[in-house]
Design an enzyme around this catalytic site. Sequence first.
Site, PDB file in Angstrom:
ATOM      1  N   GLU A 251       0.877  -1.167   0.000  1.00  0.00           N
ATOM      2  CA  GLU A 251       0.000   0.000   0.000  1.00  0.00           C
ATOM      3  C   GLU A 251       0.914   1.217   0.000  1.00  0.00           C
ATOM      4  O   GLU A 251       1.686   1.422   0.946  1.00  0.00           O
ATOM      5  CB  GLU A 251      -0.899  -0.008   1.231  1.00  0.00           C
ATOM      6  CG  GLU A 251      -1.831   1.185   1.302  1.00  0.00           C
ATOM      7  CD  GLU A 251      -2.306   1.457   2.711  1.00  0.00           C
ATOM      8  OE1 GLU A 251      -2.305   2.632   3.114  1.00  0.00           O
ATOM      9  OE2 GLU A 251      -2.670   0.493   3.410  1.00  0.00           O
ATOM     10  N   CYS A 290      -3.415   7.385   5.295  1.00  0.00           N
ATOM     11  CA  CYS A 290      -3.304   7.033   3.887  1.00  0.00           C
ATOM     12  C   CYS A 290      -4.568   7.392   3.118  1.00  0.00           C
ATOM     13  O   CYS A 290      -4.539   7.512   1.890  1.00  0.00           O
ATOM     14  CB  CYS A 290      -3.001   5.548   3.734  1.00  0.00           C
ATOM     15  SG  CYS A 290      -4.150   4.483   4.630  1.00  0.00           S
TER      16      CYS A 290
END
Length: 497
Positions: A251, A290
Amino acid sequence: MGAESVWSLDPRTGERRGDAPVAVAADPAAVDAAVRAAHAALPALADRARRSALLRAAAARLHAGGESLVAAADAETRLGTARLTGELARTVYQLRYFADLVDRAADAGGFLDIRTDTADPGLTPPRPELYRVQLPLGVVGVFAASNFPFAFSVPGGDTASALAAGCPVVVKAHPDHPETSELAAAALRAAAVEVGLPEGTIGLVHGFAAGPELVRHPLLAGVGFTGSPRGGRALFDLAAARPRPIPIHGELGSVNPVLVTPAALAEPGAVEQLAAGLVGSFTLGMGQFCTKPGLVLLPAGSVGDACAKAVADATAQVPAGVLLDARMREAFLDGFAARAALTDVQALAPAGPAASAEAPLAVLPGVLSVTAEAALRDSHELLLEECFGPGTVLVRYADADEAAAVLGRMDGCLTATLHTPADDPQAPAWLAALAAFAGRVLFGGWPTGVAVADAMQHGGPYPAATSSGTSVGGAAVERWLRPVAFQSVPQALQPRL
């Protein structure tokens, strides 16, 4: 030359905490020992009941040690005890959630995904008897994240899902919270011993050089990474260049755009409500999520002007805070300044240093504004890239075509959000446009906050992620499994996992 010391640092000042280092950087021999110990634990982890017990014991130990864990994490991150207490609770829940998945793994719909075909010699060609099941990959290397010292670090989702799949783990600790990592790893190792598993089921290594060394190790079978696009891509390329390549589920970075239509701002109070929600989201945890909304498309005109002003005013009320380390602080301030210096970009709330005696590295959040026409220039591509930290960009579009053009320039994202009434006839088309580049599409609300749930998708097209997997939710376990079909094998000899 002795091993390099690993110190715990105070993010407010950048100074060392305590009188002694908390660990030493792992040399190649230490990495090799950790991977080999984890590999030796594979047979013991084949017992699903023991895997479930491990996850539950780990959850219990983390919960019992919560006060010490939160204190250490707050000292190393300054994310606040309330936020970290909630994150630890989420991590404990996540471990128990995967234990429940392990208990149901062989049921219909379980992650072992057992499929059978009976033999049929009358078909052309004849069909043999087939039994298909998912088997664990092997040892998984987990790279801890800076911004979530529990939920995406040593005891986090990559570790929990790998253990649920039957894969031992070796975690590369993040340098921003080495003390927290040591405490969490000790809890997990103690849980392993408690349920009769080898202590080496969970390994921990420190130091920058340990990362590439871990990915190169011939006994490593897969990698879970949460971090920067630069770091994740380097590890991805390293994993692909091995004599025997392995998957890396990374990620990386995400802008997480938000599209606000004129109709969304038409109701009384809508402007203030949306502004408050946006500011709360992009400054949450000092913008170090994020899923932070880093780009917001607002309609041009008076209602868009009013919303932009409300966002700027609300941002001005947000107190200064510190980022996770001095390097991230410098990158955020430089990135915001570079974007603000672009032609036709206006700083509605300038981000900048906000030093105090207690926190000399503190910063203020910021908001930039630009027209869609300017944002679409090749010279302004930086505006469409992630700037990690408490900042966002308001892009003012004149019509639907301009908004669509901006969305068409987006790279892969973790999330994308649409604010418009449910009866908007254009809503289906907008949702389809957002789904083209995002892994999770929201209707209303804000993307910060990710539920641990069966239907969650936390990933997206590159550079949001390096694979189509998810790092959160039940499907995360699928990253650490591989399907094997057993043909014409007597039932008594078929693996019953």
